[in-house]
Write an enzyme that holds these catalytic residues in place. Structure first.
Site: not given
Ligand code: SAM
Length: 282
Positions: A42, A121, A166
């Protein structure tokens, strides 16, 4: 429909804990020369502007990385140097930070030529920003579900594996899905290092994740929890991490880092560390 945008939360106390752990783990894994594949399931958009209206609206970075940065001379542990050096390199000298990296930025900064980084993402806006940032960098962006995408890629082509999970946990079922995905991933790569973030919220929704891991076959799981001394009326009162197969000695070093970061003038939080699932002795 995804609505979460990390730009509102970048550099908050949970990011300090999560990215501090990520920095320490990568540096400890890289003591050995064998290449590592890093999956960030994520990823978000990789780089955040702390002067942006969204960051200013919540002010979360002010009580997170900005407070830590303003008092960084109080961080005595050498293990802070990698984290602080990345921030110095991204920002002009001064007491406030403008730019803060997301997890892809921390991973890319640590990458050696033979390491691999794969970033997942799903949000269209975040995908576009991530893809722009990734241009010219030796990283792979996949516009796909991170949990199934990571699982399909296991075992990795390199001898070692690091996975950051995450999610934003917008859907309550995510806690269960993360637990079951971890179990499947661990069965495909038992020596992999897995770092899983979860929020500490009223009603303890993360208990589903914690119970799912505890009742599984996964072992050697360290739990780190950073709890705010004065939590807001709504939202997170703390931030949690599970680390499966932490590098030897990681727990003591990370506990020291978080103990220093938790001081009143910095994050004003207490840190607890325990083995959520110990190593089996049979
Ligand atoms: N890991 C990042 C950091 O530490 O900078 C922050 C990530 S943020 C908490 C969660 C992200 O996951 C969001 O940008 C969201 O759009 C994305 N997301 C949500 N569901 C997802 C999925 N099933 N697969 C990939 N990305 C996803």
């Amino acid at each position: 429909m995804l609505s979460y945008l990390h730009a509102f939360h970048a550099g908050n106390f949970a990011d300090v804990q999560k990215h501090g752990a990520l920095c320490l783990i990568t540096s400890m894994m890289q003591v050995k020369p064998s290449p590592i594949t890093c999956f960030d399931t994520h990823a978000g958009s990789a780089l955040y502007d702390l002067d942006d209206a969204r960051a200013q609206k919540t002010g979360e970075a002010d009580s997170g990385i900005q407070a830590l940065w303003a008092h960084r001379q109080a961080l005595a542990s050498d293990d802070w140097s990698g984290y602080l050096d990345v921030l110095s390199g991204l920002n002009p000298a001064g007491s406030r930070l403008k730019r803060y990296p997301g997890s892809p930025g921390w991973l890319a900064n640590a990458k050696r030529p033979d390491d691999r980084i794969v970033l997942f993402e799903l949000h269209p806006t975040e995908q576009a920003r991530l893809t722009d940032w990734a241009a010219g960098r030796d990283v792979t962006v996949r516009c796909a579900d991170g949990l199934t995408g990571m699982l399909r890629s296991l075992p990795p082509a390199t001898p070692r594996l690091l996975v950051l999970i995450d999610p934003s946990y917008e859907v309550r079922k995510d806690y269960q899905t993360v637990a079951s995905t971890l179990v499947s991933a661990w069965q495909r790569c038992r020596h992999g290092v897995f770092l899983i973030w979860y929020p500490i919220l009223p009603g303890n929704p993360a208990d589903v994740l914690l119970a799912g891991v505890k009742s599984s076959s996964v072992t050697k799981v360290l739990r780190s929890e950073l709890r705010l001394a004065s939590p807001p009326a709504r939202g997170m009162s703390g931030s949690g991490l599970l680390v499966v197969n932490p590098p030897w000695g990681f727990g003591e070093r990370f506990d020291r880092m978080m103990g220093e970061a938790g001081a009143d003038a910095l994050l004003n939080a207490s840190h607890q560390l325990d083995w959520w699932v110990p190593e089996t002795t049979v």
